[in-house]
Design a protein around this motif. Sequence first.
Motif, PDB file in Angstrom:
ATOM      1  N   LEU A  44      56.232  13.615 -10.635  1.00  0.00           N
ATOM      2  CA  LEU A  44      54.923  13.584 -11.287  1.00  0.00           C
ATOM      3  C   LEU A  44      55.086  14.201 -12.679  1.00  0.00           C
ATOM      4  N   LEU A  45      54.829  13.399 -13.709  1.00  0.00           N
ATOM      5  CA  LEU A  45      54.878  13.887 -15.087  1.00  0.00           C
ATOM      6  C   LEU A  45      53.445  14.141 -15.540  1.00  0.00           C
ATOM      7  N   PHE A  46      53.252  15.226 -16.285  1.00  0.00           N
ATOM      8  CA  PHE A  46      51.894  15.613 -16.677  1.00  0.00           C
ATOM      9  C   PHE A  46      51.949  16.224 -18.061  1.00  0.00           C
ATOM     10  N   ASP A  47      51.045  15.792 -18.950  1.00  0.00           N
ATOM     11  CA  ASP A  47      51.046  16.360 -20.312  1.00  0.00           C
ATOM     12  C   ASP A  47      49.656  16.814 -20.756  1.00  0.00           C
ATOM     13  N   THR A  48      48.794  17.120 -19.814  1.00  0.00           N
ATOM     14  CA  THR A  48      47.387  17.541 -19.975  1.00  0.00           C
ATOM     15  C   THR A  48      46.417  16.366 -20.202  1.00  0.00           C
ATOM     16  N   LEU A  49      46.880  15.259 -20.771  1.00  0.00           N
ATOM     17  CA  LEU A  49      46.020  14.077 -20.882  1.00  0.00           C
ATOM     18  C   LEU A  49      46.303  13.091 -19.760  1.00  0.00           C
ATOM     19  N   TRP A  50      47.584  12.915 -19.471  1.00  0.00           N
ATOM     20  CA  TRP A  50      48.029  11.845 -18.583  1.00  0.00           C
ATOM     21  C   TRP A  50      48.834  12.364 -17.403  1.00  0.00           C
ATOM     22  N   PHE A  51      48.676  11.683 -16.285  1.00  0.00           N
ATOM     23  CA  PHE A  51      49.641  11.766 -15.188  1.00  0.00           C
ATOM     24  C   PHE A  51      50.459  10.475 -15.188  1.00  0.00           C
ATOM     25  N   VAL A  52      51.745  10.603 -14.935  1.00  0.00           N
ATOM     26  CA  VAL A  52      52.582   9.453 -14.589  1.00  0.00           C
ATOM     27  C   VAL A  52      53.300   9.834 -13.309  1.00  0.00           C
ATOM     28  N   GLN A  53      53.161   9.027 -12.270  1.00  0.00           N
ATOM     29  CA  GLN A  53      53.776   9.373 -10.995  1.00  0.00           C
ATOM     30  C   GLN A  53      54.654   8.241 -10.488  1.00  0.00           C
ATOM     31  N   ILE A  54      55.784   8.638  -9.927  1.00  0.00           N
ATOM     32  CA  ILE A  54      56.693   7.702  -9.262  1.00  0.00           C
ATOM     33  C   ILE A  54      56.690   8.060  -7.777  1.00  0.00           C
ATOM     34  N   LEU A  55      56.409   7.084  -6.950  1.00  0.00           N
ATOM     35  CA  LEU A  55      56.395   7.279  -5.496  1.00  0.00           C
ATOM     36  C   LEU A  55      57.418   6.335  -4.898  1.00  0.00           C
ATOM     37  N   GLU A  56      58.306   6.849  -4.059  1.00  0.00           N
ATOM     38  CA  GLU A  56      59.260   5.961  -3.397  1.00  0.00           C
ATOM     39  C   GLU A  56      59.294   6.267  -1.905  1.00  0.00           C
ATOM     40  N   GLY A  57      59.299   5.211  -1.124  1.00  0.00           N
ATOM     41  CA  GLY A  57      59.284   5.364   0.329  1.00  0.00           C
ATOM     42  C   GLY A  57      59.027   4.007   0.959  1.00  0.00           C
ATOM     43  N   GLU A  58      58.823   4.013   2.286  1.00  0.00           N
ATOM     44  CA  GLU A  58      58.509   2.748   2.962  1.00  0.00           C
ATOM     45  C   GLU A  58      57.187   2.203   2.406  1.00  0.00           C
ATOM     46  N   ARG A  59      57.083   0.894   2.291  1.00  0.00           N
ATOM     47  CA  ARG A  59      55.946   0.296   1.595  1.00  0.00           C
ATOM     48  C   ARG A  59      54.606   0.718   2.191  1.00  0.00           C
ATOM     49  N   ASP A  60      54.518   0.758   3.528  1.00  0.00           N
ATOM     50  CA  ASP A  60      53.249   1.158   4.161  1.00  0.00           C
ATOM     51  C   ASP A  60      52.881   2.594   3.799  1.00  0.00           C
ATOM     52  N   ALA A  61      53.895   3.474   3.776  1.00  0.00           N
ATOM     53  CA  ALA A  61      53.637   4.887   3.489  1.00  0.00           C
ATOM     54  C   ALA A  61      53.207   5.061   2.028  1.00  0.00           C
ATOM     55  N   VAL A  62      53.876   4.340   1.121  1.00  0.00           N
ATOM     56  CA  VAL A  62      53.512   4.430  -0.296  1.00  0.00           C
ATOM     57  C   VAL A  62      52.094   3.886  -0.507  1.00  0.00           C
ATOM     58  N   SER A  63      51.765   2.798   0.177  1.00  0.00           N
ATOM     59  CA  SER A  63      50.416   2.224   0.041  1.00  0.00           C
ATOM     60  C   SER A  63      49.354   3.190   0.539  1.00  0.00           C
ATOM     61  N   ALA A  64      49.625   3.849   1.674  1.00  0.00           N
ATOM     62  CA  ALA A  64      48.641   4.795   2.227  1.00  0.00           C
ATOM     63  C   ALA A  64      48.459   5.971   1.272  1.00  0.00           C
ATOM     64  N   ALA A  65      49.564   6.479   0.703  1.00  0.00           N
ATOM     65  CA  ALA A  65      49.455   7.588  -0.259  1.00  0.00           C
ATOM     66  C   ALA A  65      48.670   7.135  -1.486  1.00  0.00           C
ATOM     67  N   LEU A  66      48.952   5.932  -1.945  1.00  0.00           N
ATOM     68  CA  LEU A  66      48.255   5.430  -3.139  1.00  0.00           C
ATOM     69  C   LEU A  66      46.751   5.305  -2.895  1.00  0.00           C
ATOM     70  N   ARG A  67      46.375   4.889  -1.686  1.00  0.00           N
ATOM     71  CA  ARG A  67      44.933   4.772  -1.391  1.00  0.00           C
ATOM     72  C   ARG A  67      44.259   6.139  -1.478  1.00  0.00           C
ATOM     73  N   ARG A  68      44.929   7.180  -0.934  1.00  0.00           N
ATOM     74  CA  ARG A  68      44.347   8.537  -1.026  1.00  0.00           C
ATOM     75  C   ARG A  68      44.288   8.980  -2.486  1.00  0.00           C
ATOM     76  N   ILE A  69      45.392   8.749  -3.202  1.00  0.00           N
ATOM     77  CA  ILE A  69      45.494   9.209  -4.594  1.00  0.00           C
ATOM     78  C   ILE A  69      44.434   8.528  -5.457  1.00  0.00           C
ATOM     79  N   MET A  70      44.203   7.228  -5.220  1.00  0.00           N
ATOM     80  CA  MET A  70      43.250   6.490  -6.063  1.00  0.00           C
ATOM     81  C   MET A  70      41.822   6.988  -5.893  1.00  0.00           C
ATOM     82  N   SER A  71      41.519   7.567  -4.720  1.00  0.00           N
ATOM     83  CA  SER A  71      40.135   8.027  -4.510  1.00  0.00           C
ATOM     84  C   SER A  71      39.965   9.508  -4.865  1.00  0.00           C
TER      85      SER A  71
END
Length: 148
Positions: A44-71
């Motif tokens: 997770l990169l952070f510069d006070t304005l922006w987050f940039v995140q790289i997530l790697e894992g099984e596709r279902d697990a990454v999708s579930a994390a992304l759903r939580r993160i997006m909300s």
Amino acid sequence: MLTRLVYHSENHLGAADGKMIAGLNAIMDASNRNNQRDGITGALLFDTLWFVQILEGERDAVSAALRRIMSDDRHDAVTIMDARPASERLFGNWWMGLALLRDEHKTVLARHGLAKLDPRKMPGEQAIALALELAQSGLNRRLTPTAA
Ligand code: FAD
């Protein structure tokens, strides 16, 4: 199927140091706990304005994390930069490693053709290359106000 996903988003934690660091640490605590459970690694990169995140894992697990993160209302405008199958993990040492970008990182950013972190103009590959270079000198699991 191992998948690597890159997104950027806008910080809603605010810019005041104490509140921002407490917010980042709460995110990092939940990320490390959940990602270890779910077999997700990343940065997770952070510069006070922006987050940039790289997530790697099984596709279902990454999708579930992304759903939580997006909300999550601690950021907004989540925008996918890249998502594709991966043959190996690039951030296998990190359930989630944090890089807080400061002035001292200007030379690293310049090596990647950037005057500052503006992920709206970055291809996902560039974000991954930047995160990998930052990871070589160490990412953070959480921050203390004095270390930030
Ligand atoms: P909880 O254990 O219920 O919450 C974890 C902590 O976060 C608690 O301290 C809680 O009070 C606090 N919290 C939760 N939601 C909010 C909110 N909306 N506002 C303020 N505080 C809140 N989660 C992951 O699992 N993996 C990740 O890689 C990951 N990366 C993230 C990156 C960013 C930029 C952001 C903003 C969030 C990220 N999160 C990540 C957190 C994610 O959005 C969820 O909050 C988390 O997954 C929920 O986990 P939990 O159910 O264990 O939450």
